[in-house]
Design an enzyme around this catalytic site. Sequence first.
Site, PDB file in Angstrom:
ATOM      1  N   HIS A  63       0.838  -1.200   0.000  1.00 34.13           N
ATOM      2  CA  HIS A  63       0.000   0.000   0.000  1.00 34.13           C
ATOM      3  C   HIS A  63       0.876   1.254   0.000  1.00 34.13           C
ATOM      4  O   HIS A  63       0.567   2.245  -0.688  1.00 34.13           O
ATOM      5  CB  HIS A  63      -0.919   0.003   1.234  1.00 34.13           C
ATOM      6  CG  HIS A  63      -2.106  -0.899   1.098  1.00 34.13           C
ATOM      7  ND1 HIS A  63      -3.109  -0.671   0.178  1.00 34.13           N
ATOM      8  CD2 HIS A  63      -2.453  -2.019   1.765  1.00 34.13           C
ATOM      9  CE1 HIS A  63      -4.032  -1.621   0.272  1.00 34.13           C
ATOM     10  NE2 HIS A  63      -3.659  -2.462   1.227  1.00 34.13           N
TER      11      HIS A  63
ATOM     12  N   ASP B 137      23.919  -0.549 -11.078  1.00 34.38           N
ATOM     13  CA  ASP B 137      23.914   0.407  -9.979  1.00 34.38           C
ATOM     14  C   ASP B 137      23.207   1.677 -10.437  1.00 34.38           C
ATOM     15  O   ASP B 137      23.503   2.214 -11.511  1.00 34.38           O
ATOM     16  CB  ASP B 137      25.345   0.726  -9.556  1.00 34.38           C
ATOM     17  CG  ASP B 137      25.404   1.785  -8.488  1.00 34.38           C
ATOM     18  OD1 ASP B 137      24.997   1.496  -7.345  1.00 34.38           O
ATOM     19  OD2 ASP B 137      25.837   2.911  -8.795  1.00 34.38           O
ATOM     20  N   GLY B 138      22.263   2.161  -9.632  1.00 36.52           N
ATOM     21  CA  GLY B 138      21.455   3.306 -10.032  1.00 36.52           C
ATOM     22  C   GLY B 138      22.269   4.548 -10.315  1.00 36.52           C
ATOM     23  O   GLY B 138      22.037   5.258 -11.304  1.00 36.52           O
TER      24      GLY B 138
ATOM     25  N   ASP C  28      13.228   4.921  -5.128  1.00 38.30           N
ATOM     26  CA  ASP C  28      12.476   4.147  -4.135  1.00 38.30           C
ATOM     27  C   ASP C  28      13.423   3.135  -3.483  1.00 38.30           C
ATOM     28  O   ASP C  28      13.362   1.938  -3.736  1.00 38.30           O
ATOM     29  CB  ASP C  28      11.298   3.434  -4.801  1.00 38.30           C
ATOM     30  CG  ASP C  28      10.389   2.752  -3.780  1.00 38.30           C
ATOM     31  OD1 ASP C  28      10.528   3.036  -2.580  1.00 38.30           O
ATOM     32  OD2 ASP C  28       9.554   1.929  -4.199  1.00 38.30           O
TER      33      ASP C  28
END
Length: 819
Positions: A301, A378-379, A396
């Site tokens: 959620h 890797d971001g 996120d």
Amino acid sequence: MGVQSRPTWRKPASRLPAVLSLGMVCQIGQIVLLRELLMVFHGSELSIGVIFAAWMIGVGAGSWLGARVVERLVRPLLLLTLTAGGVLVLLPVTVLLIRLCRGFFDVLPGAYLSVPDMAFASVVLMLPVCLLLGAHFVFLAQAWRAGSGVEDTSGAARTYIGEAVGNVAGGLLFTFLIVHFLDSFQTAVLAGLIMLAAALSLSLDASRSRGRRKGPQRVVLVSLGIAALVSVPLLGYLDAWAYRLQWHHFAPEHQLVEIRQSRYGTIAVVQREDQYSIYQSGNLLFAVAGPEADSPAHEEHEAAVLAHLALVQHEAPRRILLIGGGLRGTLREMTRHPVERIDYVELDPVLTATVRPYLSSATLAALQDPRVRLIHADGRLFIKTTRANYDMIVVDVPDPATAVLNRYYTEEFFREAESRLSPGGVLVVGAVSTPGMRGRAVANRNATIFHTLQRVYPHVLPLGERHLYLFATHAPDQISPDVEVLRQRYLRRNIETDAFSHRHFDTLLEEGPLRRMNWVIRHHGRHADAHLNAPETGPLFPAAIAEQQSAQDLLPPVVDRYFINSDFRPIGYFHTLVFWNVLTRGPEEDAFTWVLRVEPWWIAPPVALVLATTLALRLVGGRVGRRPDVHVAVLLAVFTTGLSTMALQIALLFSFQSIYGFVYEQVGLIVAMFMGGLALGTALTHRYITDKSDMRILACIQLLIAVLACLLAVALPWSAAPASPAVVFGLFSAMTFGAGLLNGADFPLATACYMALNKRSATATGTVYGVELAGASVGAVLASVVVAPVLGIPACCLLAGIAQGTAFVVLLIARRSYA
């Protein structure tokens, strides 16, 4: 009658396997125990320094004790066999005790251990095996000296070189082979068997040279080989059983379902009823309801709230970059919006493969959506190297509780993300919060993220109560706290989902709490002692958010040192540790709060005390005809060299972590580079410097280390600039190797200088080795716990430079009396 040949065991080649095995076992054992303890300590880099310090203390104490033992019991080969056998037993036992250790502390499931608890656990658990490893070094040095028949420190130097080469081999072996095929117990037993086999082989050579029977040793060696083969599958069962016991203490109401080893950490899947929680290196990543659940899990959620609240902060997002979070449901909800493309970046392919069986059908369908491109990378590295532009970048990832996660909350990352946003693009980040942000710890952390964002983006909108959402852009018309504006954007997209509705905006964006939260986050962090105090209460009826933003320029400036988060001053991750410590252990004063009070000038009194003590000892020694100042000067040089090189290692490790983000995988390779430099430095000194007891040469090495440390303080922030990972890795390799080179040059010089005063080779070797490791333990704690998070990573280098500069001056003072 022919000339009798020299005994075989006296030849250097016969001693090399034993020396190399010590280095390999030390390196492999250290990495195994480090990885195990990092899981217990939730992967915090702050704990790396504590673990290193505990290791150094144990090995240093072992070398000091070993020197006393070998002087009384002159049987180094017997002692070598006994210590190697002890390591074979104690190393796997230590792994087991580490997995059980949380059960000995009164902490809630998921709570962080305090710094004193980490230190106590690390020392107590690793001390027995470290004592044996430290003593083994002295016994090997004594065996080498006895074999050569020369009463000097050359045996210690050769042992030091061989150990360093073994460290390199162990680091490379672990990084490229062991970590992929063996579990911790198998690795520990293999390391112990290698060490014992090398010791027995040395004893076998000694027996052959004395004409004794060699059958028993051969039988033992063959038996060890058979035992190694038989134990591999049995140790696999022990590993699984030990993990189940560990997770009983980690999460007693959960059942361990699966454990997988990854390049980036140990992945664990635990189950409670129909919910699955996914952990990596002891940190909770996310939870999912599972494929057979009737309704989404609570965290799913939260993922839905993030996805929909984020995407309506842009009028018409088409290209989205999602970093992390896709497996917990964020990606699934994003695909319900009319977007053209979503690039989903997830670091670990093993994590994706492990979690797939526990995902809902909707999440699996989202992964197969033709608009979605799953990228395992890797971001930060992806953002640095991609040429694509995005309307929205949504980060996120979990809160910045480690330096790896903190990389997504720094000024450098925010600038990198800005360069990949299309005109009017929006960056979204978030973190756990509390209603009103009334606590000091949560206000420090969340205000740090907000103020850091504002350094890059002129418009930053914070929303949310229990979870803080931050939206940053250069286009003020894109983002809005207005419920009706966001509701209309949402309704126009005709989204169908059970996890979110347009009515959620009314509860998420209640105006009164939003105004109060905005007032706190915009005002906190603007006074010199703000980091030590709870945020101000503020007015009873704060102004509207737009008015607060307009009036913000009239407020005092932000205190950068405590409220601007960067790669090279990761204060955000330190604030997060304090926040989680308060949530799980209570609001009492603790070591974390003390660290926030540290000031740079605190180093001046210890330096002044050392210099004054040296001068006093010189005066006293001159009157009584002794030279205590020379003893102190040599040992101080040894101590500061250990402190400085460990502080430099921590600085390089943290910097490498900030740029690459996967030190867990590469820790063996990084340490191997340092040890390679150390081996070369010791070898060059041993070969080319004739008078090693000349204190002028020792003083010059201190000065060189000081200069290198100061140069690194300037160079480290610039080392992250190149876009090429190969170039960055090359720079860090060179800096790490250079630090090891000077450290290696120092050891044989200091040992020779101390032996010139002490006249006993075993005592000189054990004392110098022990004092150097004691300095390294102090450097590890100071650099990782105190200096790097609060004063910054370059300050670790400056600490090393000041320490070595002090040692240089002390040696000059003492040398005058010595001359």
